[in-house]
Design a protein around this motif. Structure first.
Motif, PDB file in Angstrom:
ATOM      1  N   UNK A 208     -15.063 -31.168  -8.635  1.00 51.89           N
ATOM      2  CA  UNK A 208     -15.277 -32.049  -7.486  1.00 51.89           C
ATOM      3  C   UNK A 208     -13.961 -32.316  -6.766  1.00 51.89           C
ATOM      4  N   UNK A 209     -12.905 -32.557  -7.547  1.00 52.78           N
ATOM      5  CA  UNK A 209     -11.592 -32.790  -6.945  1.00 52.78           C
ATOM      6  C   UNK A 209     -11.137 -31.564  -6.150  1.00 52.78           C
ATOM      7  N   UNK A 210     -11.293 -30.387  -6.737  1.00 53.56           N
ATOM      8  CA  UNK A 210     -10.869 -29.154  -6.066  1.00 53.56           C
ATOM      9  C   UNK A 210     -11.668 -28.917  -4.786  1.00 53.56           C
ATOM     10  N   UNK A 211     -12.986 -29.171  -4.836  1.00 53.56           N
ATOM     11  CA  UNK A 211     -13.830 -28.959  -3.656  1.00 53.56           C
ATOM     12  C   UNK A 211     -13.468 -29.931  -2.537  1.00 53.56           C
ATOM     13  N   UNK A 212     -13.199 -31.189  -2.891  1.00 57.09           N
ATOM     14  CA  UNK A 212     -12.838 -32.191  -1.879  1.00 57.09           C
ATOM     15  C   UNK A 212     -11.491 -31.841  -1.248  1.00 57.09           C
ATOM     16  N   UNK A 213     -10.530 -31.484  -2.074  1.00 54.34           N
ATOM     17  CA  UNK A 213      -9.209 -31.148  -1.534  1.00 54.34           C
ATOM     18  C   UNK A 213      -9.267 -29.904  -0.661  1.00 54.34           C
ATOM     19  N   UNK A 214     -10.052 -28.928  -1.070  1.00 53.00           N
ATOM     20  CA  UNK A 214     -10.197 -27.713  -0.264  1.00 53.00           C
ATOM     21  C   UNK A 214     -10.811 -28.045   1.088  1.00 53.00           C
ATOM     22  N   UNK A 215     -11.825 -28.887   1.075  1.00 49.28           N
ATOM     23  CA  UNK A 215     -12.487 -29.300   2.313  1.00 49.28           C
ATOM     24  C   UNK A 215     -11.507 -29.992   3.259  1.00 49.28           C
ATOM     25  N   UNK A 216     -10.729 -30.927   2.742  1.00 50.62           N
ATOM     26  CA  UNK A 216      -9.826 -31.696   3.603  1.00 50.62           C
ATOM     27  C   UNK A 216      -8.607 -30.883   4.040  1.00 50.62           C
ATOM     28  N   UNK A 217      -8.168 -29.950   3.204  1.00 53.26           N
ATOM     29  CA  UNK A 217      -7.109 -29.044   3.657  1.00 53.26           C
ATOM     30  C   UNK A 217      -7.613 -28.187   4.813  1.00 53.26           C
ATOM     31  N   UNK A 218      -8.893 -27.853   4.777  1.00 48.73           N
ATOM     32  CA  UNK A 218      -9.487 -27.116   5.892  1.00 48.73           C
ATOM     33  C   UNK A 218      -9.469 -27.924   7.175  1.00 48.73           C
ATOM     34  N   UNK A 219      -9.630 -29.246   7.059  1.00 44.83           N
ATOM     35  CA  UNK A 219      -9.562 -30.111   8.232  1.00 44.83           C
ATOM     36  C   UNK A 219      -8.162 -30.040   8.847  1.00 44.83           C
ATOM     37  N   UNK A 220      -7.132 -30.059   8.004  1.00 43.10           N
ATOM     38  CA  UNK A 220      -5.763 -29.942   8.497  1.00 43.10           C
ATOM     39  C   UNK A 220      -5.559 -28.600   9.175  1.00 43.10           C
ATOM     40  N   UNK A 221      -6.069 -27.530   8.564  1.00 42.86           N
ATOM     41  CA  UNK A 221      -5.951 -26.195   9.176  1.00 42.86           C
ATOM     42  C   UNK A 221      -6.609 -26.171  10.553  1.00 42.86           C
ATOM     43  N   UNK A 222      -7.772 -26.822  10.661  1.00 45.08           N
ATOM     44  CA  UNK A 222      -8.472 -26.878  11.952  1.00 45.08           C
ATOM     45  C   UNK A 222      -7.657 -27.621  12.998  1.00 45.08           C
ATOM     46  N   UNK A 223      -7.043 -28.726  12.590  1.00 47.18           N
ATOM     47  CA  UNK A 223      -6.239 -29.505  13.522  1.00 47.18           C
ATOM     48  C   UNK A 223      -5.022 -28.724  13.997  1.00 47.18           C
ATOM     49  N   UNK A 224      -4.384 -28.015  13.072  1.00 47.00           N
ATOM     50  CA  UNK A 224      -3.239 -27.183  13.451  1.00 47.00           C
ATOM     51  C   UNK A 224      -3.662 -26.100  14.431  1.00 47.00           C
ATOM     52  N   UNK A 225      -4.759 -25.435  14.113  1.00 42.41           N
ATOM     53  CA  UNK A 225      -5.249 -24.363  14.980  1.00 42.41           C
ATOM     54  C   UNK A 225      -5.664 -24.907  16.339  1.00 42.41           C
TER      55      UNK A 225
END
Length: 252
Positions: A208-225
């Motif tokens: 669960x921790x890994x899935x949540x962190x992966x999801x939120x890191x994706x949000x950062x990637x989206x913001x950068x892009x």
């Protein structure tokens, strides 16, 4: 100059504003590139990007299509830059969510019951039923994360997660960044909520921790892009305008 009570991007923005006021960067002057500023101030490029957006919001600098960031005036509103207690950037906010919600979901996995799992499943159905750009998706996204926080049975954690979500709509800089991302086509990552739910269903804290962190890191990637996409879109628009001008002049 040190501003220990203020956020990192605010300190960088205030320092650059000081440089503008001192005449290091004159009105009309082009600022150094994002990478150069990051190296000079020993911070990450996302921090520089938040500082630049904050300065742009306050009218100190402007984006010129296909050219870069330019100083617009020297009478910098330093008080506005430095004294925004609730003004956090989207990168900073999401980084905090990675830390807090990553641990919250791991704790929730240890106490998750069937009723709470059914609630999360229902929220995901609501999310999937909406168009990605509709406000209902954001509402369902918030409810999903707050339901997980509630499942920790730790009121302090629940309140902290709720505060982070509230800052998303209370912080002017954060609102501006997410609005720009939305204009670039960035929408909530609906599919990434499913692995979080599956890990909770399996009572798997690490998963669960890994899935949540992966999801939120994706949000950062989206913001950068998205912020990079906005700059590139402006550049392409300027190039198209120049091509049209040249074509008209050639026809004369």
């Amino acid at each position: 100059m040190e501003f220990p009570r203020h956020k990192l991007y605010q300190r960088i923005a205030a320092t650059i504003a000081d440089a503008i006021e001192a005449g290091r960067y004159q009105p009309g002057a082009r600022l150094p590139g994002e990478r150069d500023l990051a190296e000079e101030y020993k911070v990450s490029r996302p921090t520089i990007r938040e500082a630049m957006i904050a300065l742009e919001m306050r009218g100190l600098i402007e984006v010129r299509h296909g050219s870069g960031l330019y100083v617009t005036r020297r009478n910098a509103p330093l008080r506005d830059v430095r004294e925004l207690d609730t003004d956090v950037g989207a990168f900073e906010l999401t980084e905090a969510r990675i830390i807090v919600e990553g641990e919250a979901v791991a704790l929730a996995a240890m106490s998750m019951d069937d009723a709470k799992l059914a609630e999360l499943e229902s929220i995901l159905r609501d999310m999937a039923a909406e168009e990605p750009s509709e406000p209902g998706v954001m509402d369902a996204d918030r409810r999903f994360h707050l339901a997980i926080a509630s499942a920790t049975e730790n009121e302090a954690l629940r309140m902290l997660v709720e505060l982070l979500w509230d800052l998303r709509t209370r912080s002017p800089l954060c609102v501006t960044m997410f609005e720009r991302a939305k204009r670039s086509g960035v929408t909530p990552r609906i599919d990434e909520h499913r692995p979080i739910l599956e890990a909770l269903r399996n009572r798997d804290p690490a998963g669960a921790r890994a899935a949540m962190r992966s999801h939120l890191r994706g949000v950062i990637d989206d913001l950068l892009a998205a912020t990079e996409h906005e700059v590139m879109a402006r550049a392409r628009s300027e190039i198209d305008e120049r091509r049209s001008t040249v074509a008209r002049r050639i026809e004369i």
